[in-house]
Scaffold this motif. Sequence first.
Motif, PDB file in Angstrom:
ATOM      1  N   LEU A 220       8.286 -10.090   8.620  1.00  0.00           N
ATOM      2  CA  LEU A 220       8.688  -8.780   9.569  1.00  0.00           C
ATOM      3  C   LEU A 220       9.999  -8.976   9.859  1.00  0.00           C
ATOM      4  CD1 LEU A 220       5.396  -9.276  11.753  1.00  0.00           C
ATOM      5  CD2 LEU A 220       5.627  -8.248   9.686  1.00  0.00           C
ATOM      6  N   SER A 221      10.427  -7.687  10.243  1.00  0.00           N
ATOM      7  CA  SER A 221      11.881  -7.536  10.579  1.00  0.00           C
ATOM      8  C   SER A 221      11.781  -6.972  12.102  1.00  0.00           C
ATOM      9  CB  SER A 221      12.826  -6.760   9.533  1.00  0.00           C
ATOM     10  OG  SER A 221      12.831  -7.435   8.580  1.00  0.00           O
ATOM     11  N   CYS A 222      12.738  -7.198  13.015  1.00  0.00           N
ATOM     12  CA  CYS A 222      12.776  -6.445  14.018  1.00  0.00           C
ATOM     13  C   CYS A 222      14.506  -6.064  14.492  1.00  0.00           C
ATOM     14  CB  CYS A 222      12.399  -7.336  15.075  1.00  0.00           C
ATOM     15  SG  CYS A 222      12.774  -6.635  16.787  1.00  0.00           S
TER      16      CYS A 222
ATOM     17  N   THR B 186       3.970  -3.614  14.419  1.00  0.00           N
ATOM     18  CA  THR B 186       3.691  -3.364  13.345  1.00  0.00           C
ATOM     19  C   THR B 186       2.315  -4.211  12.864  1.00  0.00           C
ATOM     20  OG1 THR B 186       4.599  -3.604  10.966  1.00  0.00           O
ATOM     21  CG2 THR B 186       5.009  -5.223  12.366  1.00  0.00           C
TER      22      THR B 186
ATOM     23  N   TRP C  41       8.251 -12.970  18.933  1.00  0.00           N
ATOM     24  CA  TRP C  41       7.127 -12.146  18.332  1.00  0.00           C
ATOM     25  C   TRP C  41       5.866 -12.565  19.144  1.00  0.00           C
ATOM     26  CZ3 TRP C  41       7.482  -8.248  14.768  1.00  0.00           C
ATOM     27  CH2 TRP C  41       9.092  -8.236  14.001  1.00  0.00           C
TER      28      TRP C  41
ATOM     29  N   TYR D 219       4.263  -7.503  17.650  1.00  0.00           N
ATOM     30  CA  TYR D 219       5.412  -6.858  18.374  1.00  0.00           C
ATOM     31  C   TYR D 219       6.469  -7.668  18.677  1.00  0.00           C
ATOM     32  CZ  TYR D 219       1.529  -3.998  19.955  1.00  0.00           C
ATOM     33  OH  TYR D 219       0.407  -3.165  20.044  1.00  0.00           O
ATOM     34  N   CYS D 220       7.590  -6.930  18.501  1.00  0.00           N
ATOM     35  CA  CYS D 220       8.826  -7.636  18.943  1.00  0.00           C
ATOM     36  C   CYS D 220       9.377  -7.351  20.127  1.00  0.00           C
ATOM     37  CB  CYS D 220      10.030  -7.191  17.714  1.00  0.00           C
ATOM     38  SG  CYS D 220      11.633  -7.644  18.087  1.00  0.00           S
TER      39      CYS D 220
ATOM     40  N   GLU E  18      10.155  -2.578  14.415  1.00  0.00           N
ATOM     41  CA  GLU E  18       9.574  -3.623  13.488  1.00  0.00           C
ATOM     42  C   GLU E  18       9.320  -2.752  12.349  1.00  0.00           C
ATOM     43  OE1 GLU E  18       7.562  -4.508  17.943  1.00  0.00           O
ATOM     44  OE2 GLU E  18       8.021  -2.434  16.764  1.00  0.00           O
TER      45      GLU E  18
END
Length: 117
Positions: free
Chosen positions: A19-21, A111, A35, A94-95, A5
Amino acid sequence: VQLVESGGGLVQPGGTLRLSCTASRLTFSYYLMSWFRQAPGKERELVAAITSTGGTTNYADSVKGRFTISNDDAKNTNYLQMNSLKPEDTAVYYCNARGRFSGINYWGKGTLVTVSS
């Protein structure tokens, strides 16, 4: 399988974060991507989820209309666009990837998102 993440940070109320995963050794078409978040002293809760085809999304009532989850299959990356952020959105995000057929869960390390003035 590894989920990483990024995109967390400190933002003022009303602000925006994405946010990116990014997933390695995982094909999105075989997984439900979600998420979750966990605030201090609280249990982990589901924030948003998206099916492997991207055709169905699901959101917690507390984030509906403000957050958007999406997949970029070409980049093997899942996104959580967060708008109109509130202090109560403060949490570690959390992803999660859950296999459509296996049911196996994979988690990122999280993250931190802090919404504060």
